[in-house]
Design a protein around this motif. Sequence first.
Motif, PDB file in Angstrom:
ATOM      1  N   LEU A  48      17.337   0.714   0.955  1.00 29.93           N
ATOM      2  CA  LEU A  48      17.749  -0.111  -0.187  1.00 29.93           C
ATOM      3  C   LEU A  48      17.303   0.528  -1.498  1.00 29.93           C
ATOM      4  CD1 LEU A  48      17.094  -3.726   1.087  1.00 29.93           C
ATOM      5  CD2 LEU A  48      19.306  -2.710   0.518  1.00 29.93           C
ATOM      6  N   ARG A  49      16.098   1.093  -1.500  1.00 26.87           N
ATOM      7  CA  ARG A  49      15.612   1.763  -2.707  1.00 26.87           C
ATOM      8  C   ARG A  49      16.489   2.966  -3.041  1.00 26.87           C
ATOM      9  NH1 ARG A  49      10.524   5.291  -3.861  1.00 26.87           N
ATOM     10  NH2 ARG A  49      10.574   5.254  -6.121  1.00 26.87           N
ATOM     11  N   VAL A  50      16.846   3.736  -2.017  1.00 27.11           N
ATOM     12  CA  VAL A  50      17.723   4.891  -2.221  1.00 27.11           C
ATOM     13  C   VAL A  50      19.054   4.437  -2.811  1.00 27.11           C
ATOM     14  CG1 VAL A  50      19.072   6.671  -1.026  1.00 27.11           C
ATOM     15  CG2 VAL A  50      16.654   6.367  -0.491  1.00 27.11           C
ATOM     16  N   LEU A  51      19.618   3.410  -2.234  1.00 27.16           N
ATOM     17  CA  LEU A  51      20.894   2.884  -2.713  1.00 27.16           C
ATOM     18  C   LEU A  51      20.778   2.417  -4.162  1.00 27.16           C
ATOM     19  CD1 LEU A  51      23.649   2.663  -1.404  1.00 27.16           C
ATOM     20  CD2 LEU A  51      23.032   0.366  -0.626  1.00 27.16           C
ATOM     21  N   GLU A  84      24.767  10.473 -11.588  1.00 23.13           N
ATOM     22  CA  GLU A  84      24.756  11.933 -11.466  1.00 23.13           C
ATOM     23  C   GLU A  84      23.792  12.425 -10.382  1.00 23.13           C
ATOM     24  OE1 GLU A  84      26.883  13.759 -13.441  1.00 23.13           O
ATOM     25  OE2 GLU A  84      27.558  11.791 -14.101  1.00 23.13           O
ATOM     26  N   THR A  85      23.370  11.559  -9.491  1.00 22.55           N
ATOM     27  CA  THR A  85      22.346  11.912  -8.512  1.00 22.55           C
ATOM     28  C   THR A  85      22.881  12.801  -7.397  1.00 22.55           C
ATOM     29  OG1 THR A  85      21.234   9.816  -8.954  1.00 22.55           O
ATOM     30  CG2 THR A  85      20.601  10.965  -6.951  1.00 22.55           C
ATOM     31  N   ASN A  86      22.119  13.848  -7.107  1.00 21.75           N
ATOM     32  CA  ASN A  86      22.381  14.676  -5.930  1.00 21.75           C
ATOM     33  C   ASN A  86      21.138  14.592  -5.037  1.00 21.75           C
ATOM     34  OD1 ASN A  86      20.451  16.464  -6.946  1.00 21.75           O
ATOM     35  ND2 ASN A  86      21.969  17.847  -7.799  1.00 21.75           N
ATOM     36  N   VAL A  87      21.153  15.238  -3.899  1.00 23.73           N
ATOM     37  CA  VAL A  87      20.043  15.122  -2.957  1.00 23.73           C
ATOM     38  C   VAL A  87      18.736  15.640  -3.559  1.00 23.73           C
ATOM     39  CG1 VAL A  87      19.129  15.919  -0.730  1.00 23.73           C
ATOM     40  CG2 VAL A  87      21.487  15.136  -0.894  1.00 23.73           C
ATOM     41  N   ASN A  88      18.795  16.745  -4.290  1.00 27.46           N
ATOM     42  CA  ASN A  88      17.574  17.285  -4.888  1.00 27.46           C
ATOM     43  C   ASN A  88      16.971  16.318  -5.906  1.00 27.46           C
ATOM     44  OD1 ASN A  88      17.552  19.633  -3.378  1.00 27.46           O
ATOM     45  ND2 ASN A  88      18.800  20.744  -4.866  1.00 27.46           N
ATOM     46  N   LEU A 102      17.433  13.069  -5.984  1.00 31.44           N
ATOM     47  CA  LEU A 102      16.952  11.925  -5.223  1.00 31.44           C
ATOM     48  C   LEU A 102      15.580  12.231  -4.623  1.00 31.44           C
ATOM     49  CD1 LEU A 102      17.423   9.091  -4.036  1.00 31.44           C
ATOM     50  CD2 LEU A 102      18.548  10.229  -2.098  1.00 31.44           C
ATOM     51  N   ALA A 103      15.428  13.414  -4.085  1.00 33.41           N
ATOM     52  CA  ALA A 103      14.140  13.819  -3.510  1.00 33.41           C
ATOM     53  C   ALA A 103      13.045  13.765  -4.574  1.00 33.41           C
ATOM     54  CB  ALA A 103      14.245  15.214  -2.908  1.00 33.41           C
ATOM     55  N   GLU A 104      13.342  14.214  -5.786  1.00 31.52           N
ATOM     56  CA  GLU A 104      12.369  14.146  -6.888  1.00 31.52           C
ATOM     57  C   GLU A 104      12.006  12.698  -7.195  1.00 31.52           C
ATOM     58  OE1 GLU A 104      14.057  16.113 -10.265  1.00 31.52           O
ATOM     59  OE2 GLU A 104      14.172  18.044  -9.243  1.00 31.52           O
ATOM     60  N   LEU A 105      13.012  11.831  -7.270  1.00 36.36           N
ATOM     61  CA  LEU A 105      12.779  10.423  -7.593  1.00 36.36           C
ATOM     62  C   LEU A 105      11.936   9.725  -6.530  1.00 36.36           C
ATOM     63  CD1 LEU A 105      16.364   9.508  -8.836  1.00 36.36           C
ATOM     64  CD2 LEU A 105      14.296   9.655 -10.251  1.00 36.36           C
ATOM     65  N   LEU A 106      12.142  10.115  -5.283  1.00 34.84           N
ATOM     66  CA  LEU A 106      11.398   9.516  -4.174  1.00 34.84           C
ATOM     67  C   LEU A 106      10.076  10.227  -3.893  1.00 34.84           C
ATOM     68  CD1 LEU A 106      14.351   9.001  -1.661  1.00 34.84           C
ATOM     69  CD2 LEU A 106      13.191   7.226  -3.005  1.00 34.84           C
ATOM     70  N   ASP A 107       9.896  11.400  -4.500  1.00 32.40           N
ATOM     71  CA  ASP A 107       8.732  12.243  -4.265  1.00 32.40           C
ATOM     72  C   ASP A 107       8.627  12.636  -2.793  1.00 32.40           C
ATOM     73  OD1 ASP A 107       6.514  13.733  -5.025  1.00 32.40           O
ATOM     74  OD2 ASP A 107       5.119  12.061  -4.750  1.00 32.40           O
ATOM     75  N   VAL A 108       9.769  13.119  -2.276  1.00 33.93           N
ATOM     76  CA  VAL A 108       9.839  13.619  -0.900  1.00 33.93           C
ATOM     77  C   VAL A 108      10.525  14.984  -0.927  1.00 33.93           C
ATOM     78  CG1 VAL A 108       9.930  11.296   0.112  1.00 33.93           C
ATOM     79  CG2 VAL A 108      12.072  12.508  -0.393  1.00 33.93           C
TER      80      VAL A 108
END
Length: 155
Positions: free
Chosen positions: A38-41, A49-53, A55-61
């Motif tokens: 749900l957080r990812v969504l 403009e989000t891409n996987v990289n 998203l990874a930064e935003l999630l710190d993963v």
Amino acid sequence: MERPPNLAAAIDAAAEALVNVLDAAGSRHQVSVSPTQLRVLSLICARSETNVNRLAELLDVVPSSASRLCDRLEATGLLRRAADPRDRREVRLLPTAAGEEVLRELTARRHRAVQAVLDRMPARAQSELLLGLLAFEQAAVLEADEQQDPAVRTA
């Protein structure tokens, strides 16, 4: 006005109560989606403009973990990947209509749950809470800015 010595503890307890109210409201969604999904969504819906990289930064993963989260959301029909029209090498993450609907329903349920708690409070306490929350948000933004750039420190 003197600050009570246990104000931080009171805020922590109130935040925990709020999380419990929000979690209870969110646990009744029809699609089986984890809180992390749900957080990812939510992040993807808020940032077109989000891409996987990113998203990874935003999630710190690491990107591979973010990609696996996206795989699961894609498999449930809540997310899709699409080539960025400006750079076809980039892949954007986009919510599907079903994904947006899940978030709309969740937000509506959460608002109703919070409103039910607020309705138990006197009107004056609600007004004071609103003023306090607005001041807290403003102070938190200043703190975050300062953490990113210590030269921003204000008196």
